[in-house]
Write a protein that holds these residues in place. Structure first.
Motif, PDB file in Angstrom:
ATOM      1  N   LYS A 106       0.848  -1.192   0.000  1.00  0.00           N
ATOM      2  CA  LYS A 106       0.000   0.000   0.000  1.00  0.00           C
ATOM      3  C   LYS A 106       0.880   1.238   0.000  1.00  0.00           C
ATOM      4  O   LYS A 106       1.716   1.411   0.881  1.00  0.00           O
ATOM      5  CB  LYS A 106      -0.906  -0.013   1.234  1.00  0.00           C
ATOM      6  N   THR A 107       0.700   2.101  -1.003  1.00  0.00           N
ATOM      7  CA  THR A 107       1.526   3.294  -1.117  1.00  0.00           C
ATOM      8  C   THR A 107       0.746   4.408  -1.788  1.00  0.00           C
ATOM      9  O   THR A 107      -0.125   4.149  -2.630  1.00  0.00           O
ATOM     10  CB  THR A 107       2.802   2.995  -1.934  1.00  0.00           C
ATOM     11  N   ASN A 108       1.050   5.665  -1.414  1.00  0.00           N
ATOM     12  CA  ASN A 108       0.336   6.777  -2.045  1.00  0.00           C
ATOM     13  C   ASN A 108       0.865   7.070  -3.444  1.00  0.00           C
ATOM     14  O   ASN A 108       0.366   7.963  -4.116  1.00  0.00           O
ATOM     15  CB  ASN A 108       0.389   8.033  -1.166  1.00  0.00           C
ATOM     16  N   PHE A 109       1.884   6.340  -3.890  1.00  0.00           N
ATOM     17  CA  PHE A 109       2.318   6.448  -5.279  1.00  0.00           C
ATOM     18  C   PHE A 109       1.387   5.659  -6.202  1.00  0.00           C
ATOM     19  O   PHE A 109       1.385   5.877  -7.403  1.00  0.00           O
ATOM     20  CB  PHE A 109       3.757   5.920  -5.440  1.00  0.00           C
ATOM     21  N   ASN A 110       0.639   4.724  -5.631  1.00  0.00           N
ATOM     22  CA  ASN A 110      -0.268   3.873  -6.407  1.00  0.00           C
ATOM     23  C   ASN A 110      -1.690   4.079  -5.917  1.00  0.00           C
ATOM     24  O   ASN A 110      -2.090   3.557  -4.872  1.00  0.00           O
ATOM     25  CB  ASN A 110       0.148   2.400  -6.254  1.00  0.00           C
TER      26      ASN A 110
END
Length: 373
Positions: free
Chosen positions: A310-314
């Motif tokens: 989970k990442t805010n880049f995706n």
């Protein structure tokens, strides 16, 4: 005792706190009618292996078959049962055999002589024992029918129901903010609802977003959550106040800038997809069907092949409910790009002015939000 009474009480659910609380209420209700404390027994049903399952069932059998010294009705609570879950211990053949033994004990019980209470969390609802309990027990499923404890929408009905028991409701955007600040922890959420309800003045029945912003700690996302939330609400004074509290409590600028950048990245992706007409916004946030279509390997999801964290880049690694809450106030693409540039400038500035971090972020906020104030 009514002749038609079920042979035992069975309370279960995905959340151990809700199950234990309901179980304690039922136990106290029955215990009030059984004055002899030696006629009441609580047996721990927590088991980490098959041997502990066997020990718990055997002790339970002995307790149920024990006759009261004075011939009075007895109360036995098999508490915190864990071997009915979909886990290694619960799936073991020896455990399943012990569950069959447990079923025989329960089916043969005379509730006029022994009141049996069982609480279990979590529980595998696919098993025959669960379905048998539904039909043959005084049955309660706590927390609704959802077993997904990783989604905020699974907690919203629980929190709303708790508020109703206290005679209060949530104002616009208040419940999503509470879930975002506390996180997905039933015990903490319920305690926070009680605190907020007690805070209201006489005659007030609505917990507003402002109450939560002021009173609720930022447990889920750390101390910099408040300032990030305030910044993207577009409220200049609220953001400046939150930044001041952040530094007054000994905070550092870097994690705050990182939090702002992370939120901005997600909003940039949402804005780009909405602007292109690929992502639809519905009455309740992001349209889930269009989002899932975009996340597929045949669409934008192909750019993130192999990325599982989970990442805010995706954008597609995020929960749609959470994204819908973020997108409820969606800045323009120009403002989002300006934000990114300002965050970079602020980061470079705090390197040069390390002793003036709060002032640097206040200046950044005034440049970003002051133009719309």
């Amino acid at each position: 005792m009514p002749a038609s009474a079920k042979p035992f009480i069975f309370i279960c659910g995905a959340d151990d706190f809700l199950v234990s609380r309901e179980g304690k209420a039922r136990y106290d209700e029955i215990a009030a009618t059984i004055t002899d404390e030696f006629s009441r027994e609580i047996i721990n049903g927590t088991a980490n292996n098959v041997a502990e399952v066997e020990a718990a069932v055997n002790r339970f059998r002995d307790s149920v078959q024990t006759i009261s010294m004075f011939g009075d009705r007895r109360l036995v609570w098999l508490k915190d049962v864990t071997f009915l879950a979909d886990n290694q211990t619960g799936r073991a053949e020896s455990t399943l055999a012990q569950v069959d033994n447990l079923r025989e004990i329960l089916a043969a019980n005379n509730p006029g002589q022994v009141a049996i209470l069982i609480t279990a969390a979590p529980i595998d609802k696919r098993r025959s024992f669960y379905k048998w309990c539904e039909k043959n027990a005084d049955f309660t499923l706590c927390g609704g029918d959802s077993s997904d404890k990783n989604k905020p929408e699974a907690f919203a009905p629980i929190v709303t129901a708790e508020a109703q028991t206290l005679g209060v409701t949530f104002g616009a955007n208040a419940l999503p903010l509470l879930l975002a600040k506390i996180g997905l922890n039933t015990r903490l959420l319920i305690e926070e609802v009680h605190k907020l309800a007690n805070y209201l003045n006489d005659g007030e029945t609505v917990i507003e977003e402002a109450h939560i912003a002021e009173l609720t700690p930022n447990i889920a996302e750390g101390d910099f959550f408040e300032a990030t939330e305030a910044f993207f609400s577009g409220n200049l004074q609220r953001t400046l106040d939150a930044i001041h509290r952040h530094f007054f409590n000994g905070g550092d600028a870097r994690p705050l800038i990182s939090s702002l950048q992370g939120r901005n990245r997600l909003l940039l992706q949402i804005r780009a997809l909405v602007h292109a007409g690929d992502l639809r916004m519905g009455n309740y946030g992001i349209d889930k069907s269009s989002f899932e279509k975009l996340a597929s390997p045949d669409s934008y999801g192909r750019h993130f092949a192999g990325v599982t964290e989970k990442t805010n880049f995706n954008l597609f690694s995020q929960n749609t409910w959470y994204l819908g809450r973020l997108a409820s106030r969606l800045p323009s693409m120009k403002d989002l790009i300006d934000n990114q540039q300002e965050f970079l400038i602020a980061f470079e500035e705090i390197i040069r002015r390390s002793s003036e971090q709060e002032q640097v972020l206040r200046e950044m906020t005034l440049r970003c939000l002051g133009k719309n104030a």
